[in-house]
Design an enzyme around this catalytic site. Structure first.
Site, PDB file in Angstrom:
ATOM      1  N   GLY A 266      -7.123  -6.653  -0.384  1.00  0.00           N
ATOM      2  CA  GLY A 266      -7.231  -7.377   0.874  1.00  0.00           C
ATOM      3  C   GLY A 266      -6.289  -8.557   0.975  1.00  0.00           C
ATOM      4  O   GLY A 266      -5.118  -8.495   0.601  1.00  0.00           O
TER       5      GLY A 266
ATOM      6  N   GLY B 294     -12.298  -4.082   0.622  1.00  0.00           N
ATOM      7  CA  GLY B 294     -13.665  -3.678   0.947  1.00  0.00           C
ATOM      8  C   GLY B 294     -14.221  -2.690  -0.048  1.00  0.00           C
ATOM      9  O   GLY B 294     -15.385  -2.783  -0.460  1.00  0.00           O
TER      10      GLY B 294
ATOM     11  N   LYS C  10     -16.432 -15.972   5.193  1.00  0.00           N
ATOM     12  CA  LYS C  10     -17.879 -16.028   5.372  1.00  0.00           C
ATOM     13  C   LYS C  10     -18.670 -15.696   4.112  1.00  0.00           C
ATOM     14  O   LYS C  10     -18.351 -14.748   3.402  1.00  0.00           O
ATOM     15  CB  LYS C  10     -18.300 -15.061   6.485  1.00  0.00           C
ATOM     16  CG  LYS C  10     -17.710 -15.393   7.855  1.00  0.00           C
ATOM     17  CD  LYS C  10     -18.179 -14.384   8.889  1.00  0.00           C
ATOM     18  CE  LYS C  10     -17.641 -14.719  10.276  1.00  0.00           C
ATOM     19  NZ  LYS C  10     -18.094 -13.738  11.290  1.00  0.00           N
TER      20      LYS C  10
ATOM     21  N   ARG D  40       0.824  -1.206   0.000  1.00  0.00           N
ATOM     22  CA  ARG D  40       0.000   0.000   0.000  1.00  0.00           C
ATOM     23  C   ARG D  40       0.860   1.258   0.000  1.00  0.00           C
ATOM     24  O   ARG D  40       0.498   2.260  -0.624  1.00  0.00           O
ATOM     25  CB  ARG D  40      -0.938  -0.007   1.207  1.00  0.00           C
ATOM     26  CG  ARG D  40      -2.107  -0.976   1.028  1.00  0.00           C
ATOM     27  CD  ARG D  40      -2.954  -1.064   2.267  1.00  0.00           C
ATOM     28  NE  ARG D  40      -4.171  -1.836   2.026  1.00  0.00           N
ATOM     29  CZ  ARG D  40      -4.889  -2.404   2.969  1.00  0.00           C
ATOM     30  NH1 ARG D  40      -4.512  -2.299   4.236  1.00  0.00           N
ATOM     31  NH2 ARG D  40      -5.980  -3.087   2.674  1.00  0.00           N
TER      32      ARG D  40
END
Length: 398
Positions: A355, A379, A205, A40
């Protein structure tokens, strides 16, 4: 939306430019202050170098982690300032606070072509406050430091935070090159992807990815599901999943998605089942119909890698978000590695959706040039593909 080139064209010699960067880098859990992935920080370098070399007085601001609106040594940006200076090849001044005396003194002393990094934005409750007045008050103090605002923190544009949403309303504002590129890439894969279009989703998830699954399913030729989330889908098919991660409340949803997909959702056919969540755990490759009751799946198996690679091979567009297994532990990294390597071989355009997927590429030593684009915002990229408005992008467009 005005961009960095527009700002540079106006001339920034001697002017103060505040840059929202995403320096939320991971650190080694066993070695405080040691950055494990500086991707990043590297991503924002072109913007910082362009401003520095044009003679701007560059003020960089970022968050790190999730402190509770007050200073916390665990989340200081001081080590990031050191690494940023190494990457820039020139000094980076570090302010020990965000808007306090030290920051004010160092902003005032900043010379042409110098770079200053403010301490963690989230050390001030105004950064993330849901109260507009509290957030704007903090934004006003940040905006007072500068003549212009540049946002090159794509990983934060989905947050309605002071530094992302409110500061640009107070200053002439511009999108950095990274933000421009990210939006262009995501628009390409969401609005006009070249077919066949294959999406690869992993992670823990189903609930975290449900919205993006619903948004992309009508557009894709194949949707490959791995990672912990695959076990809820497998349970929906009637398989026993042992102690594997399972969202029982999502089983009916997964059943409905499988029916809607009509064969376009591809699930693993084998998994690596372990006795416990540990690199030293006993583990074996088992067929999905034979996952032992006392074991949990921590990676997709070799037959699944081959199945997924075959589906990927003919794609003209691939979007990948989420690892196939617990890649941080060597015995459970092969699935993520195999799928990532398959993506690098396509004759088409591929996007790694930020991510953990981006971290996996670097951790596993996979050649980054093999991908069309590696996003810095997991995200943010998912919310864009879901069709949500991104507050930071909206602020730049005003």
């Amino acid at each position: 939306m005005k961009n960095l080139d527009d700002l540079l064209g106006e001339g920034v010699q001697g002017r103060r430019v505040i840059v929202r960067a995403d320096l939320n880098v991971p650190f080694d859990k066993n070695q405080p202050g040691v950055i494990t992935d500086d991707g990043r920080a590297r991503a924002v370098l072109p913007t910082l170098i362009a401003l520095r070399d044009a003679g701007a007085r560059v003020i960089v601001m970022s968050h790190l982690g999730r402190p509770k609106g007050a200073p916390d040594p665990k989340y200081t940006l001081a080590p990031v300032a050191t690494r940023l200076a190494e990457l820039l090849g020139s000094p980076v001044v570090f302010a020990a606070d965000t808007i306090g005396d030290d920051a004010q003194e160092k902003v005032a002393a900043l010379g042409d072509g110098q770079v200053l990094l403010l301490e963690n934005l989230r050390f001030n409750e105004g950064e993330t406050s849901k109260d507009d007045a509290v957030r704007v008050a903090f934004a006003e103090q940040l905006a007072a430091f500068a003549d212009y605002y540049v946002d090159d923190a794509f990983g934060a544009v989905h947050r309605k935070h002071a530094s992302v949403y409110d500061v640009p309303a107070l200053l002439p504002h511009y999108a950095g090159g990274l933000v421009i590129k990210e939006v262009e890439v995501l628009k390409r894969v969401s609005e006009s992807p070249e077919q066949p279009y294959v999406v690869v989703l992993g992670g823990s998830k189903v609930s975290d990815k449900l919205a993006v699954i619903k948004a992309l399913l009508p557009k894709v030729d194949k949707l490959l599901v791995g990672g912990g989330m695959c076990f809820t889908f497998l349970k929906a098919q009637g398989h026993e999943v042992g102690k594997s991660l399972l969202e029982a409340e999502m089983i009916d949803t997964c059943s409905a998605l499988l029916e809607e997909a009509d064969g376009r959702i591809v699930l693993p056919v084998d998994v690596v089942a372990a006795s416990e969540f540990s690199a030293d755990a006993a583990h074996d490759v088992v067929d999905i119909s034979g996952i032992p009751a006392d074991r949990l799946g921590l990676d997709i198996g070799p037959a699944s890698v081959s199945l997924f690679a075959d589906a990927i091979s003919g794609a003209k567009t691939v979007f990948w978000n989420g690892p196939m297994g617990v890649f941080e532990l060597a015995p459970f990294a092969a699935g993520t590695r195999g799928v990532a390597e398959a993506i690098t071989k396509i004759d088409g355009f591929s996007v790694v959706g930020g991510g953990d997927s981006a971290a996996a590429v670097r951790t596993l030593g996979i050649d980054e040039s093999g991908f069309g684009h590696i996003s810095t915002g997991g995200g943010a990229s998912l919310e864009y593909l879901e069709g949500k408005k991104l507050p930071g992008v909206e602020a730049l467009e005003k």
